[in-house]
Design an enzyme around this catalytic site. Structure first.
Site, PDB file in Angstrom:
ATOM      1  N   ARG A   1      -9.391  16.990   6.009  1.00 36.24           N
ATOM      2  CA  ARG A   1     -10.148  17.435   4.827  1.00 36.24           C
ATOM      3  C   ARG A   1     -11.513  17.962   5.237  1.00 36.24           C
ATOM      4  NH1 ARG A   1      -9.200  11.948   2.376  1.00 36.24           N
ATOM      5  NH2 ARG A   1      -7.073  12.015   1.580  1.00 36.24           N
TER       6      ARG A   1
ATOM      7  N   HIS B   1     -11.963   4.178  -0.902  1.00 38.53           N
ATOM      8  CA  HIS B   1     -12.145   3.219   0.206  1.00 38.53           C
ATOM      9  C   HIS B   1     -12.946   2.002  -0.224  1.00 38.53           C
ATOM     10  CE1 HIS B   1     -11.755   6.675   3.384  1.00 38.53           C
ATOM     11  NE2 HIS B   1     -10.590   6.089   3.189  1.00 38.53           N
TER      12      HIS B   1
ATOM     13  N   ARG C   1      -2.294  -1.851  -3.699  1.00 35.91           N
ATOM     14  CA  ARG C   1      -3.450  -0.964  -3.571  1.00 35.91           C
ATOM     15  C   ARG C   1      -3.224   0.216  -4.501  1.00 35.91           C
ATOM     16  NH1 ARG C   1      -4.473   3.677   0.639  1.00 35.91           N
ATOM     17  NH2 ARG C   1      -6.594   4.213   0.058  1.00 35.91           N
TER      18      ARG C   1
ATOM     19  N   MET D   1      -9.015  11.887  16.579  1.00 32.85           N
ATOM     20  CA  MET D   1     -10.290  11.878  17.292  1.00 32.85           C
ATOM     21  C   MET D   1     -10.128  11.620  18.787  1.00 32.85           C
ATOM     22  SD  MET D   1     -13.405  12.459  17.057  1.00 32.85           S
ATOM     23  CE  MET D   1     -14.181  12.349  15.457  1.00 32.85           C
ATOM     24  N   ARG D   2      -9.087  10.877  19.178  1.00 33.26           N
ATOM     25  CA  ARG D   2      -8.853  10.648  20.611  1.00 33.26           C
ATOM     26  C   ARG D   2      -8.656  11.974  21.338  1.00 33.26           C
ATOM     27  NH1 ARG D   2      -4.838   5.937  18.935  1.00 33.26           N
ATOM     28  NH2 ARG D   2      -4.603   7.472  17.307  1.00 33.26           N
TER      29      ARG D   2
ATOM     30  N   GLU E   1      -8.227  -3.985   4.979  1.00 31.12           N
ATOM     31  CA  GLU E   1      -8.019  -3.762   3.549  1.00 31.12           C
ATOM     32  C   GLU E   1      -6.916  -4.661   2.998  1.00 31.12           C
ATOM     33  OE1 GLU E   1      -8.140   0.545   4.672  1.00 31.12           O
ATOM     34  OE2 GLU E   1      -8.771   0.756   2.597  1.00 31.12           O
TER      35      GLU E   1
ATOM     36  N   HIS F   1     -16.999   4.421   6.882  1.00 32.71           N
ATOM     37  CA  HIS F   1     -15.558   4.199   7.062  1.00 32.71           C
ATOM     38  C   HIS F   1     -14.981   5.494   7.619  1.00 32.71           C
ATOM     39  CE1 HIS F   1     -11.477   2.640   5.751  1.00 32.71           C
ATOM     40  NE2 HIS F   1     -11.254   3.912   6.013  1.00 32.71           N
ATOM     41  N   LEU F   2     -14.714   5.491   8.924  1.00 32.50           N
ATOM     42  CA  LEU F   2     -14.272   6.711   9.593  1.00 32.50           C
ATOM     43  C   LEU F   2     -12.838   6.555  10.074  1.00 32.50           C
ATOM     44  CD1 LEU F   2     -17.493   7.243  11.770  1.00 32.50           C
ATOM     45  CD2 LEU F   2     -17.096   7.983   9.412  1.00 32.50           C
ATOM     46  N   GLY F   3     -11.905   6.868   9.212  1.00 31.10           N
ATOM     47  CA  GLY F   3     -10.494   6.848   9.585  1.00 31.10           C
ATOM     48  C   GLY F   3      -9.993   8.270   9.572  1.00 31.10           C
ATOM     49  N   ASN F   4      -8.741   8.470   9.218  1.00 29.82           N
ATOM     50  CA  ASN F   4      -8.265   9.834   9.032  1.00 29.82           C
ATOM     51  C   ASN F   4      -8.959  10.415   7.798  1.00 29.82           C
ATOM     52  OD1 ASN F   4      -6.833  11.963   9.873  1.00 29.82           O
ATOM     53  ND2 ASN F   4      -4.833  11.141   9.332  1.00 29.82           N
TER      54      ASN F   4
ATOM     55  N   GLY G   1     -10.432   3.499  12.060  1.00 34.17           N
ATOM     56  CA  GLY G   1      -9.943   3.979  13.351  1.00 34.17           C
ATOM     57  C   GLY G   1     -11.001   4.598  14.255  1.00 34.17           C
ATOM     58  N   VAL G   2     -11.744   5.577  13.750  1.00 29.16           N
ATOM     59  CA  VAL G   2     -12.765   6.238  14.563  1.00 29.16           C
ATOM     60  C   VAL G   2     -13.988   5.328  14.713  1.00 29.16           C
ATOM     61  CG1 VAL G   2     -14.327   8.224  14.701  1.00 29.16           C
ATOM     62  CG2 VAL G   2     -11.978   8.535  13.850  1.00 29.16           C
TER      63      VAL G   2
ATOM     64  N   ASN H   1       0.878  -1.167   0.000  1.00 28.91           N
ATOM     65  CA  ASN H   1       0.000   0.000   0.000  1.00 28.91           C
ATOM     66  C   ASN H   1       0.918   1.220   0.000  1.00 28.91           C
ATOM     67  OD1 ASN H   1      -1.740   2.061   0.577  1.00 28.91           O
ATOM     68  ND2 ASN H   1      -2.728   1.046   2.305  1.00 28.91           N
TER      69      ASN H   1
HETATM   70  P1  ADP Z   1      -6.197   5.952   8.047  1.00 24.01           P
HETATM   71  O1  ADP Z   1      -6.023   4.510   7.623  1.00 24.01           O
HETATM   72  O2  ADP Z   1      -7.205   6.718   7.284  1.00 24.01           O
HETATM   73  O3  ADP Z   1      -4.924   6.702   8.283  1.00 24.01           O
HETATM   74  P2  ADP Z   1      -7.293   4.803  10.496  1.00 24.01           P
HETATM   75  O4  ADP Z   1      -8.444   4.018  10.014  1.00 24.01           O
HETATM   76  O5  ADP Z   1      -6.112   4.084  11.049  1.00 24.01           O
HETATM   77  O6  ADP Z   1      -6.840   5.915   9.469  1.00 24.01           O
HETATM   78  O7  ADP Z   1      -7.840   5.798  11.612  1.00 24.01           O
HETATM   79  C1  ADP Z   1      -6.993   6.703  12.219  1.00 24.01           C
HETATM   80  C2  ADP Z   1      -7.792   7.580  13.152  1.00 24.01           C
HETATM   81  O8  ADP Z   1      -8.567   6.777  14.053  1.00 24.01           O
HETATM   82  C3  ADP Z   1      -6.901   8.419  14.059  1.00 24.01           C
HETATM   83  O9  ADP Z   1      -6.602   9.630  13.451  1.00 24.01           O
HETATM   84  C4  ADP Z   1      -7.780   8.622  15.259  1.00 24.01           C
HETATM   85  O10 ADP Z   1      -8.489   9.819  15.075  1.00 24.01           O
HETATM   86  C5  ADP Z   1      -8.775   7.509  15.240  1.00 24.01           C
HETATM   87  N1  ADP Z   1      -8.655   6.611  16.395  1.00 24.01           N
HETATM   88  C6  ADP Z   1      -7.811   5.588  16.564  1.00 24.01           C
HETATM   89  N2  ADP Z   1      -7.982   5.021  17.784  1.00 24.01           N
HETATM   90  C7  ADP Z   1      -8.981   5.708  18.394  1.00 24.01           C
HETATM   91  C8  ADP Z   1      -9.631   5.621  19.641  1.00 24.01           C
HETATM   92  N3  ADP Z   1      -9.312   4.712  20.560  1.00 24.01           N
HETATM   93  N4  ADP Z   1     -10.616   6.517  19.905  1.00 24.01           N
HETATM   94  C9  ADP Z   1     -10.965   7.450  19.007  1.00 24.01           C
HETATM   95  N5  ADP Z   1     -10.382   7.575  17.794  1.00 24.01           N
HETATM   96  C10 ADP Z   1      -9.409   6.724  17.491  1.00 24.01           C
END
Ligand code: ADP
Length: 413
Positions: free
Chosen positions: A247, A186, A97, A289-290, A390, A214-217, A336-337, A12
């Site tokens: 974004r 995604h 990817r 998000m943490r 993924e 799908h809630l990541g960065n 992640g989120v 990736n």
């Molecule tokens: P990407 O693959 O898009 O970089 P991820 O799916 O790994 O992202 O998600 C990363 C995001 O998940 C981090 O920026 C953070 O905001 C959030 N995250 C990870 N662990 C936690 C947690 N325990 N509580 C809240 N948010 C979290």
């Protein structure tokens, strides 16, 4: 006797990083995983973890890595040191990817010169990612010329969205001339997660309607009807849709020329503003998000507002995609989120009882790495949490292709 070719290396390649995993597809175990980050910066970092039944062993080293080719050579050297290198006879293929597959690629594709050219042609719509993916393909081929290279496109799952969802209401000639339409992203995750959701419900994939969040960065929503993506929130590029780490997601497009006319900003300035300095980061100074939830819990007004904007947007999309699908069987949180932030999940469905959406706070608070339901038994719409994978999906599609199995619609995961 010849060794069985059962291993897949997944690459990736991002703009300044390469993540990789080596999997054995007989039992889908990970043999090794890691990343090269800060490629092109003064001190890059190579991380390599060997995974065995006895546990994990990690090696790290720092030093300048100038480009993707050098990064991949570093990965190959780490694998080599454990006898898992690119020349090992068990390796069946490399799965790459690739972020943008345009309209042409709706399935995993064996890379040849024509495919490479097409990925290159799409670079203007994925300027940071497609060239990195190509570098991965070229280096892997240089290291092991006889090995099948498979491109798995982030856009593929959305390639057959209805035209009504994919078209922007732009002047048709201009849109067509510049290939402007909704491609989404995604897709590998949305495919994996929607399929896992159907399995969680114990129902055939082609009968289940799911909204995947799908809630990541980066963040995107998809409406999946019977295993097919019918709408998704990312557009021509990953900028559209939900509020993300950095974004903006949806804005009035007039903001762009307003800034260019009144704030002395160039197109490049606005690009950087919307992609890298907006979203949660722009609203409150943190994109993790943490950190945002922690500050919000402590009463920080900027963090609280950022969270409110984030959740408000999510709710709008859940409502909109409920209308798109007509009947929703499940709303699934991932990445992640989505997998970790219980408070965000709870807030996103709060007040949506009218749509059949309810979360059981006790189930929602459970921390678990397995797919699970967080809605009360008997709910009209299931609310689920499904960890995305993924890399496993890319490996499955890659392995399926080189073994002549159709894993795209059916899937085996
Ligand atoms: P990407 O693959 O898009 O970089 P991820 O799916 O790994 O992202 O998600 C990363 C995001 O998940 C981090 O920026 C953070 O905001 C959030 N995250 C990870 N662990 C936690 C947690 N325990 N509580 C809240 N948010 C979290």
């Amino acid at each position: 006797m010849a060794e069985a070719r059962t291993r897949v290396l997944v690459l990736n390649s991002g703009s300044s990083s390469v993540k990789y995993q080596l999997l054995d597809m007989r039992d889908r175990t990970r043999l090794a995983a890691g990343l090269v980050e800060r490629i092109g910066e003064r001190t890059s970092r190579v991380e390599y973890t060997r995974l065995t039944e006895d546990g994990a062993r990690t090696r790290e080293r720092e030093g300048r890595i100038a480009g993707h080719e050098e990064a991949l050579r570093a990965v190959a050297a780490e694998l080599d040191a454990d006898g898992l290198g690119l020349d090992s006879p068990e390796l069946a293929a490399v799965g790459h990817r690739i972020v943008h597959g345009g309209r042409l690629f709706d399935a995993p594709t064996l890379v040849d010169a024509a495919v490479e050219k097409e990925i290159e042609r799409l670079a203007p719509v994925a300027p940071l990612h497609n060239p990195a993916g190509l570098a991965g393909i070229r280096t892997a081929r240089a290291l092991r010329p006889d090995l099948p290279q498979v491109a798995v496109f982030d856009t593929a799952f959305h390639a057959h969205m209805p035209e009504a969802a994919a078209r922007y209401a732009l002047e048709a000639e201009t849109a067509d001339a510049h290939h402007i339409r909704r491609y989404g992203a995604h897709g590998t995750s949305h495919a994996f997660v929607s399929r896992a959701t159907a399995r969680l419900l114990g129902r055939p994939y082609d009968e289940v309607n799911t909204i995947v969040l799908h809630l990541g960065n980066g963040a995107s929503a998809a409406a999946v009807r019977g295993g097919r993506s019918v709408e998704t929130s990312m557009g021509l590029t990953p900028l559209e849709g939900l509020v993300m780490g950095t974004r903006s997601g949806d804005i009035d497009p007039a903001v762009v020329f307003h800034l260019m006319r009144n704030a002395d900003m160039s197109a490049q300035d606005v690009d950087v503003l919307l992609n890298r300095r907006s979203g949660l980061l722009g609203l409150c100074g943190d994109n993790d998000m943490r950190e945002v939830t922690r500050r919000s819990d402590e009463g920080d007004p900027a963090a609280r507002l950022a969270l409110e904007v984030y959740v408000h947007r999510l709710k709008k999309y859940i409502g909109a995609y409920t209308a798109v699908l007509g009947r929703v069987d499940a709303v699934t949180f991932t990445a992640g989120v989505g997998e970790n932030a219980a408070a965000v999940r709870l807030a996103a469905v709060e007040g949506l009882e009218g749509l059949g959406l309810v979360v059981d706070p006790r189930l929602n608070a459970v921390r678990d790495r397995t797919p699970r339901l967080i809605s009360p038994a008997g709910s009209r719409v299931a609310v689920a949490v499904v960890p995305t994978d993924e890399e496993l999906e890319i490996a499955t599609q890659t392995y399926g292709l080189v073994n002549g199995q159709d894993t795209v619609r059916e899937g085996t995961t």
